[in-house]
Design an enzyme around this catalytic site. Structure first.
Site, PDB file in Angstrom:
ATOM      1  N   LYS A  54       0.850  -1.199   0.000  1.00 57.01           N
ATOM      2  CA  LYS A  54       0.000   0.000   0.000  1.00 57.01           C
ATOM      3  C   LYS A  54       0.891   1.257   0.000  1.00 57.01           C
ATOM      4  O   LYS A  54       1.928   1.247  -0.646  1.00 57.01           O
ATOM      5  CB  LYS A  54      -0.997  -0.054   1.172  1.00 57.01           C
ATOM      6  N   HIS A  69      -8.389  -3.050  -6.133  1.00 61.01           N
ATOM      7  CA  HIS A  69      -8.369  -3.174  -4.667  1.00 61.01           C
ATOM      8  C   HIS A  69      -9.494  -2.318  -4.089  1.00 61.01           C
ATOM      9  O   HIS A  69      -9.822  -1.266  -4.625  1.00 61.01           O
ATOM     10  CB  HIS A  69      -7.013  -2.714  -4.124  1.00 61.01           C
TER      11      HIS A  69
HETATM   12  P1  13P Z   1      -4.353  -6.398   5.727  1.00 60.96           P
HETATM   13  O1  13P Z   1      -3.605  -7.696   5.555  1.00 60.96           O
HETATM   14  O2  13P Z   1      -3.552  -5.312   6.334  1.00 60.96           O
HETATM   15  O3  13P Z   1      -5.683  -6.617   6.367  1.00 60.96           O
HETATM   16  O4  13P Z   1      -4.671  -5.867   4.233  1.00 60.96           O
HETATM   17  C1  13P Z   1      -5.211  -6.734   3.306  1.00 60.96           C
HETATM   18  C2  13P Z   1      -5.171  -6.088   1.989  1.00 60.96           C
HETATM   19  O5  13P Z   1      -5.884  -5.148   1.710  1.00 60.96           O
HETATM   20  C3  13P Z   1      -4.201  -6.602   0.995  1.00 60.96           C
HETATM   21  O6  13P Z   1      -4.426  -6.077  -0.263  1.00 60.96           O
END
Ligand code: 13P
Length: 247
Positions: free
Chosen positions: A12, A93
């Site tokens: 992210k 996403h």
């Molecule tokens: P988390 O593993 O932090 O819950 O995030 C999942 C996600 O959005 C992966 O793309």
């Protein structure tokens, strides 16, 4: 061909060049994992990560534009990701669908662009908590799959990630039965539409951690994970890779 197992990390909007030390640690701790490993860092790190990982860990983008070039300030074309060393790109996403109002049709157009550039599209689907509470989960997932996965998708160029919106970053996960129900539905839908639909890798994503990974990987039609927070540190992502390798 059985689906390939894939441990995918989505960094992210986290990480700087210094974070690439985590790649060195992963490579040292897991020199020969029994699954494919992918990390999708911020765009600023794609080139450096791909160089650092030397193909032992695949590198991916987190989004691409549907067009090949042009006046689209701030956007990145699929071929530019490929040029920087990426082999994959996450598309649709839930954070893109929410923050940038991306529609299924836009996600499908981006996937076509990714395929044309030679990238594997990791297409995300998932219901909100309100949709689950209203009993709409299977309809929502079916509609997102139908609308977001383009006709040219194959098991070689497309991975599907089921990420319940309410499980992302919350520490909450669906029950194993709930994950199994959605993954079985996705497998059925893909098999009905694509000749090699039985071979698409299906990932679960949403609060996957070292402590719950093995249990999730034992669920039928779960071929790996798309991991957010726990992919940022080798000490967390490493055990998830090990659990998938052993699954
Ligand atoms: P988390 O593993 O932090 O819950 O995030 C999942 C996600 O959005 C992966 O793309």
């Amino acid at each position: 061909m059985a689906p390939r197992k894939l441990a995918a990390g989505n960094w992210k909007m986290n990480g700087t060049l210094a974070s690439l030390a985590e790649i060195d640690r992963l490579l040292a701790d897991h020199p020969a994992p029994g699954c494919d490993v992918l990390i999708c860092p911020p765009a600023t790190l794609v080139h450096a990560m791909a160089a650092r990982a030397q193909g032992r860990i695949a590198t991916g983008g987190q989004d691409c534009h549907a067009r090949t070039s042009g006046a689209h300030t701030g956007d990145i074309a699929a071929a530019q990701l490929k040029d920087a060393g990426a082999s994959h790109v996450i598309l649709g996403h839930s954070e893109r669908r929410t923050d940038h109002a991306e529609t299924d049709a836009q996600v499908a157009a981006k996937a076509v662009a990714a395929h044309q550039a030679g990238l594997v599209a990791v297409i995300c689907v998932g219901e909100t908590e309100a949709q689950r509470d209203a009993g709409q989960t299977l309809d929502v997932i079916s509609a997102q799959l139908a609308g977001s996965v383009p006709d040219g998708a194959t098991a070689a160029n497309t991975v599907i990630a089921y990420e319940p919106v309410w499980a992302i970053g919350t520490g909450r996960t669906p029950t194993n039965d709930q994950i199994a129900e959605v993954h079985a539905l996705m497998r059925d839908r893909l098999a009905a539409r694509f000749a090699d639909g039985a071979d698409f890798a299906l990932l679960y994503g949403g609060s996957v951690k070292p402590g719950n990974a093995a249990e999730i990987f034992a669920i039928p039609h779960v071929n790996g994970a798309l991991v957010g927070g726990a992919s940022l540190k080798a000490e967390d992502f490493g055990p998830i890779i090990a659990a998938l390798s052993a699954a």
